[in-house]
Design a protein around this motif. Structure first.
Motif, PDB file in Angstrom:
ATOM      1  N   ARG A  97       0.891  -1.130  -0.195  1.00  0.00           N
ATOM      2  CA  ARG A  97       0.078  -0.013  -0.061  1.00  0.00           C
ATOM      3  C   ARG A  97       0.821   1.463   0.062  1.00  0.00           C
ATOM      4  O   ARG A  97       0.613   2.145   0.671  1.00  0.00           O
ATOM      5  CB  ARG A  97      -1.030   0.087   1.052  1.00  0.00           C
ATOM      6  N   ALA A  98       2.089   1.220  -0.578  1.00  0.00           N
ATOM      7  CA  ALA A  98       2.934   2.471  -0.747  1.00  0.00           C
ATOM      8  C   ALA A  98       2.642   3.147  -2.099  1.00  0.00           C
ATOM      9  O   ALA A  98       2.395   2.559  -3.164  1.00  0.00           O
ATOM     10  CB  ALA A  98       4.349   1.985  -0.859  1.00  0.00           C
ATOM     11  N   ARG A  99       2.570   4.744  -1.917  1.00  0.00           N
ATOM     12  CA  ARG A  99       2.217   5.393  -2.961  1.00  0.00           C
ATOM     13  C   ARG A  99       3.599   6.750  -2.848  1.00  0.00           C
ATOM     14  O   ARG A  99       3.543   7.158  -1.670  1.00  0.00           O
ATOM     15  CB  ARG A  99       1.004   6.367  -2.757  1.00  0.00           C
ATOM     16  N   PHE A 100       4.216   6.644  -3.935  1.00  0.00           N
ATOM     17  CA  PHE A 100       5.571   7.510  -3.963  1.00  0.00           C
ATOM     18  C   PHE A 100       5.320   8.783  -4.993  1.00  0.00           C
ATOM     19  O   PHE A 100       5.156   8.237  -6.009  1.00  0.00           O
ATOM     20  CB  PHE A 100       6.612   6.715  -4.284  1.00  0.00           C
ATOM     21  N   PRO A 101       5.384   9.977  -4.398  1.00  0.00           N
ATOM     22  CA  PRO A 101       5.100  11.062  -5.543  1.00  0.00           C
ATOM     23  C   PRO A 101       6.651  11.262  -6.270  1.00  0.00           C
ATOM     24  O   PRO A 101       7.626  10.930  -5.650  1.00  0.00           O
ATOM     25  CB  PRO A 101       5.185  12.309  -4.569  1.00  0.00           C
ATOM     26  N   LEU A 102       6.416  11.369  -7.351  1.00  0.00           N
ATOM     27  CA  LEU A 102       7.515  11.701  -7.910  1.00  0.00           C
ATOM     28  C   LEU A 102       7.711  13.003  -8.968  1.00  0.00           C
ATOM     29  O   LEU A 102       6.862  13.471  -9.437  1.00  0.00           O
ATOM     30  CB  LEU A 102       7.560  10.487  -9.340  1.00  0.00           C
ATOM     31  N   GLY A 103       8.740  13.431  -8.645  1.00  0.00           N
ATOM     32  CA  GLY A 103       8.911  15.208  -9.091  1.00  0.00           C
ATOM     33  C   GLY A 103      10.038  15.092 -10.461  1.00  0.00           C
ATOM     34  O   GLY A 103      10.396  13.940 -10.692  1.00  0.00           O
ATOM     35  N   PRO A 104      10.173  16.199 -10.901  1.00  0.00           N
ATOM     36  CA  PRO A 104      11.505  16.315 -11.793  1.00  0.00           C
ATOM     37  C   PRO A 104      12.868  15.485 -11.108  1.00  0.00           C
ATOM     38  O   PRO A 104      13.414  14.915 -11.969  1.00  0.00           O
ATOM     39  CB  PRO A 104      11.574  17.699 -12.008  1.00  0.00           C
ATOM     40  N   LEU A 105      12.832  15.715  -9.964  1.00  0.00           N
ATOM     41  CA  LEU A 105      14.049  15.173  -9.159  1.00  0.00           C
ATOM     42  C   LEU A 105      13.785  14.447  -7.966  1.00  0.00           C
ATOM     43  O   LEU A 105      13.152  15.197  -7.126  1.00  0.00           O
ATOM     44  CB  LEU A 105      15.104  16.299  -8.805  1.00  0.00           C
ATOM     45  N   THR A 106      13.879  13.163  -8.119  1.00  0.00           N
ATOM     46  CA  THR A 106      13.388  12.378  -6.793  1.00  0.00           C
ATOM     47  C   THR A 106      14.361  11.755  -6.204  1.00  0.00           C
ATOM     48  O   THR A 106      15.011  10.938  -7.169  1.00  0.00           O
ATOM     49  CB  THR A 106      12.117  11.387  -7.013  1.00  0.00           C
ATOM     50  N   LEU A 107      14.636  11.557  -4.890  1.00  0.00           N
ATOM     51  CA  LEU A 107      15.521  10.799  -4.296  1.00  0.00           C
ATOM     52  C   LEU A 107      14.948  10.001  -3.488  1.00  0.00           C
ATOM     53  O   LEU A 107      14.207  10.347  -2.309  1.00  0.00           O
ATOM     54  CB  LEU A 107      16.585  11.611  -3.585  1.00  0.00           C
ATOM     55  N   PHE A 108      14.999   8.354  -3.154  1.00  0.00           N
ATOM     56  CA  PHE A 108      14.691   7.632  -2.188  1.00  0.00           C
ATOM     57  C   PHE A 108      15.937   7.460  -1.368  1.00  0.00           C
ATOM     58  O   PHE A 108      17.011   7.011  -1.719  1.00  0.00           O
ATOM     59  CB  PHE A 108      14.395   6.258  -2.759  1.00  0.00           C
ATOM     60  N   ALA A 109      15.766   7.847  -0.072  1.00  0.00           N
ATOM     61  CA  ALA A 109      16.924   7.750   0.736  1.00  0.00           C
ATOM     62  C   ALA A 109      16.365   6.638   2.079  1.00  0.00           C
ATOM     63  O   ALA A 109      15.365   6.931   2.472  1.00  0.00           O
ATOM     64  CB  ALA A 109      17.071   8.988   1.499  1.00  0.00           C
ATOM     65  N   GLY A 110      17.456   5.959   2.600  1.00  0.00           N
ATOM     66  CA  GLY A 110      17.090   5.147   3.473  1.00  0.00           C
ATOM     67  C   GLY A 110      18.343   3.970   3.758  1.00  0.00           C
ATOM     68  O   GLY A 110      19.231   4.067   2.947  1.00  0.00           O
ATOM     69  N   PRO A 111      18.099   3.229   4.707  1.00  0.00           N
ATOM     70  CA  PRO A 111      19.333   2.211   5.065  1.00  0.00           C
ATOM     71  C   PRO A 111      19.011   0.958   4.105  1.00  0.00           C
ATOM     72  O   PRO A 111      18.067   0.880   3.353  1.00  0.00           O
ATOM     73  CB  PRO A 111      19.060   1.830   6.346  1.00  0.00           C
ATOM     74  N   SER A 112      19.807   0.200   4.065  1.00  0.00           N
ATOM     75  CA  SER A 112      20.112  -1.047   3.199  1.00  0.00           C
ATOM     76  C   SER A 112      18.606  -1.738   3.959  1.00  0.00           C
ATOM     77  O   SER A 112      18.450  -2.068   5.000  1.00  0.00           O
ATOM     78  CB  SER A 112      21.102  -2.001   3.561  1.00  0.00           C
ATOM     79  N   GLY A 113      18.019  -2.425   2.784  1.00  0.00           N
ATOM     80  CA  GLY A 113      16.839  -3.299   3.036  1.00  0.00           C
ATOM     81  C   GLY A 113      15.503  -2.610   3.325  1.00  0.00           C
ATOM     82  O   GLY A 113      14.388  -2.988   3.803  1.00  0.00           O
ATOM     83  N   SER A 114      15.560  -1.144   3.142  1.00  0.00           N
ATOM     84  CA  SER A 114      14.419  -0.126   3.164  1.00  0.00           C
ATOM     85  C   SER A 114      13.516  -0.481   2.162  1.00  0.00           C
ATOM     86  O   SER A 114      12.422   0.176   2.016  1.00  0.00           O
ATOM     87  CB  SER A 114      14.934   1.182   3.636  1.00  0.00           C
ATOM     88  N   GLY A 115      13.890  -0.731   0.888  1.00  0.00           N
ATOM     89  CA  GLY A 115      13.051  -1.031  -0.138  1.00  0.00           C
ATOM     90  C   GLY A 115      13.234   0.014  -1.376  1.00  0.00           C
ATOM     91  O   GLY A 115      12.530   0.321  -2.360  1.00  0.00           O
ATOM     92  N   LYS A 116      14.552   0.782  -1.073  1.00  0.00           N
ATOM     93  CA  LYS A 116      14.907   1.880  -2.228  1.00  0.00           C
ATOM     94  C   LYS A 116      15.025   1.102  -3.723  1.00  0.00           C
ATOM     95  O   LYS A 116      14.319   1.625  -4.613  1.00  0.00           O
ATOM     96  CB  LYS A 116      16.073   2.567  -1.776  1.00  0.00           C
TER      97      LYS A 116
END
Length: 397
Positions: A34-53
């Motif tokens: 049930r994840a929804r991620f907004p995407l802009g012209p520049l989008t960065l996924f940040a997080g530790p290993s195993g977080s689903g990036k």
């Protein structure tokens, strides 16, 4: 999970005539539910290993390849890896995953949602394309023993919908131009929405530079950069002569991110017909790229990607749509891999400038360590992203 979505500069907003993906949905995919991620012209996924990036970028790339007409087995060679770990099989021992996205463009927001059965057999068991609250295409698996789904698409003519079979190993949205005649207003609406979604998805370059493959001299070929940037020297040979302005920007970027003085980035042809790339230090010394560290090589390759375009990158664009009406999206998993914080910050600032001009869109991932680090002499990755107005998605395991 927390989301930060600052308003991007007006120039960076998606142009109405250039379709682009503005939301990624992972209803049930790998570690996401049930994840929804907004995407802009520049989008960065940040997080530790195993977080689903990485999983988020893999879902985006999968949708892009399906939009380009690739078969399901080609896109998901190991489909069970994307089934949520705790997903229980039904009475027929079936399990799967669900992904989707929204594409903005001339037709307004168009939504695509896809349900994939991963086992016992890989197949698309449901697909829905909607716009303005209207279902334009819907498919469902009616007979598990046959290799197709039953599809219904909006007609608004003598009958509200038209029904017919579509293969269960291809994205139905990408096949609609072959099945829908466009005789009624409803059918033309279906075709316009499908084209917007396909154009938004197809112009994608997934980039993961492999330093070990970039060190050797390479033969001259088509001059289109491969995913792993193995043929970096060949592409530099081409781009240096084709666009001096962009090449000058590349030299400036390399100067900011590589150790030692950099007066020029060039490629030279060897006696056997191959080319190798070098850094001209400006004092008579030329350093072959093969002598650079892994981080410097990845930095240089990523900077080149950001400063080029579909004519140089190995991209599957929609050939029937003018390039001016398409937006290239770069997927960069591990944007900071092997780089120090200063180099990552430089790349983010370069990406922000190129995205603001409408040249590209970038969706990348960075580690939690890189995000939290500080250079000590200026803003780190977080500061660069904040100053650039990036859309930042913070993930937690």
């Amino acid at each position: 999970m927390t989301l930060t979505s600052p308003e991007a500069p007006a120039e960076a907003e998606a142009r109405p005539d250039r379709p682009s993906v503005t939301e990624l949905r992972l209803a049930a995919f790998a570690g996401h539910r049930r994840a929804r991620f907004p995407l802009g012209p520049l989008t960065l996924f940040a997080g530790p290993s195993g977080s689903g990036k990485t999983g988020a970028l893999r879902a985006y790339e999968a949708l892009a390849r399906l939009g380009g007409g690739a078969g399901l087995h080609e896109v998901f060679p190991d489909p069970v890896a994307y089934v949520p770990e705790r997903a229980r099989p039904d009475a027929q021992r079936r399990r799967g995953f669900r992904i989707g996205c929204t594409a903005e463009g001339p037709e307004g927001p168009v939504r695509l949602d896809v349900a994939v059965q991963a086992e016992p057999d890989l197949r698309i068991v449901g697909e829905r394309l909607t716009a303005g609250g209207l279902v334009l295409l819907e498919t469902a698996l009616r007979d598990p023993g046959r290799p197709f789904v039953q599809a219904a698409w909006h007609t608004a003519g003598g009958s509200p919908v038209t029904r017919g079979p579509l293969p269960d190993d291809r994205l139905g949205t990408a096949l609609l131009p072959l099945r829908v005649a466009g005789r009624t207003d409803g059918e033309r609406q279906v075709l316009a929405a499908a084209e917007q979604m396909v154009v938004a998805l197809r112009s994608v370059f997934a980039c993961d530079p492999v330093p070990g493959s970039m060190r050797a001299a390479v033969p001259l070929g088509e001059g289109r950069l491969l995913r792993g940037c193995d043929n970096l020297a060949e592409v530099l040979w081409r781009t240096r002569s084709e666009c001096s302005r962009r090449h000058g920007q590349l030299v400036a970027a390399v100067r900011a991110g590589c150790a030692g003085p950099v007066a020029e980035v060039l490629a030279e042809q060897l006696g056997d017909g191959r080319v190798r790339a070098l850094l001209d230090r400006g004092d008579g010394v030329r350093t072959p790229l093969g002598l650079l560290g892994d981080g410097e090589l990845r930095y240089l390759a990523l900077a080149l990607v950001l400063l080029t375009g579909p004519g140089v990158l190995e991209v599957d664009q929609a050939g029937e749509v003018p390039a001016a009406l398409q937006t290239l999206t770069v997927l960069a998993d591990g944007l900071d891999r092997g780089l120090d914080v200063r180099q990552t910050g430089e790349l983010v600032r370069l990406a922000a400038r190129m995205c603001e001009r409408g040249h590209i869109r970038l969706v990348g991932t960075v580690s939690e360590a890189a995000w939290a680090a500080d250079t000590g002499t200026g803003p780190g990755v977080a500061g660069a992203a904040e100053a650039a107005g990036a859309t930042v998605v913070h993930l937690r395991p």
